[in-house]
Design an enzyme around this catalytic site. Structure first.
Site, mmCIF file in Angstrom:
data_model
loop_
_atom_site.group_PDB
_atom_site.id
_atom_site.type_symbol
_atom_site.label_atom_id
_atom_site.label_comp_id
_atom_site.label_asym_id
_atom_site.label_seq_id
_atom_site.Cartn_x
_atom_site.Cartn_y
_atom_site.Cartn_z
ATOM 1 N N HIS A 89 0.830 -1.212 0.000
ATOM 2 C CA HIS A 89 0.000 0.000 0.000
ATOM 3 C C HIS A 89 0.867 1.265 0.000
ATOM 4 O O HIS A 89 0.633 2.197 -0.781
ATOM 5 C CB HIS A 89 -0.925 -0.025 1.226
ATOM 6 C CG HIS A 89 -1.820 1.160 1.340
ATOM 7 N ND1 HIS A 89 -2.966 1.300 0.589
ATOM 8 C CD2 HIS A 89 -1.742 2.272 2.116
ATOM 9 C CE1 HIS A 89 -3.550 2.441 0.894
ATOM 10 N NE2 HIS A 89 -2.832 3.050 1.819
ATOM 11 N N ARG A 116 12.271 13.338 10.817
ATOM 12 C CA ARG A 116 12.092 14.257 9.688
ATOM 13 C C ARG A 116 11.068 15.352 9.988
ATOM 14 O O ARG A 116 10.838 16.233 9.175
ATOM 15 C CB ARG A 116 11.700 13.470 8.448
ATOM 16 C CG ARG A 116 12.828 12.585 7.953
ATOM 17 C CD ARG A 116 12.372 11.702 6.804
ATOM 18 N NE ARG A 116 13.441 10.862 6.322
ATOM 19 C CZ ARG A 116 13.722 9.649 6.796
ATOM 20 N NH1 ARG A 116 13.017 9.145 7.796
ATOM 21 N NH2 ARG A 116 14.710 8.941 6.289
#
Length: 154
Positions: A89, A128
């Site tokens: 996915h 991040r």
């Protein structure tokens, strides 16, 4: 010889942030970092539009809606979080979303920055998002503003 370079200034810029809600706290950090950077760089609150969508897959169609809304944006920042799971996915979503954002940027000749974290795990995603190191929402807004200024000069 002429050289052109943009500067990261939000003064007189109209910018949108499209942020996904999936992986909520990390996505929220990206959107708030981008918004705060816009304001810190001289942007006015009434010239910043923030649109939240359920997931990263919904970002491109929302970008297209903004691009065809009649409002002239100087740049758009796309924020989201994709974390690799046990199925494919992630790969399908990451590939399609990044390709479509790039296509829209070129098609509409508008800077749209890709501040979508693609990470193997939650810890890497947080890194991040400014917890340890760079903040993709902040850098995405800075890049969007720099490119918008550059486009004005060209």
């Amino acid at each position: 010889m002429k050289t052109f370079k943009g500067i990261a200034s939000a003064k007189d810029m109209r910018v949108a942030i499209v942020g996904s809600c999936f992986n909520g706290p990390i996505a929220d950090a990206l959107v708030s970092g981008a918004a705060q950077t816009f304001l810190e760089l001289g942007g006015a609150e009434d010239r910043l539009t923030i649109v939240r969508v359920p997931g990263a897959f919904e970002i491109p169609c929302t970008l297209k809606k903004l691009l065809t809304s009649g409002i002239e944006y100087h740049a758009i920042v796309a924020c989201g979080v994709l974390i690799k799971g046990e199925t494919t996915h992630y790969d399908h979503i990451a590939d399609q979303v990044s390709a479509r954002i790039s296509e829209l940027s070129v098609e509409y000749n508008l800077p749209i920055t890709f501040s979508i974290i693609t990470a193997p795990c939650v810890d890497s995603a947080w890194q991040r998002a400014g917890i340890k190191g760079s903040h993709l929402g902040v850098s995405g807004m800075r890049t969007a503003l720099e490119m918008a200024d550059l486009f004005k000069k060209l």
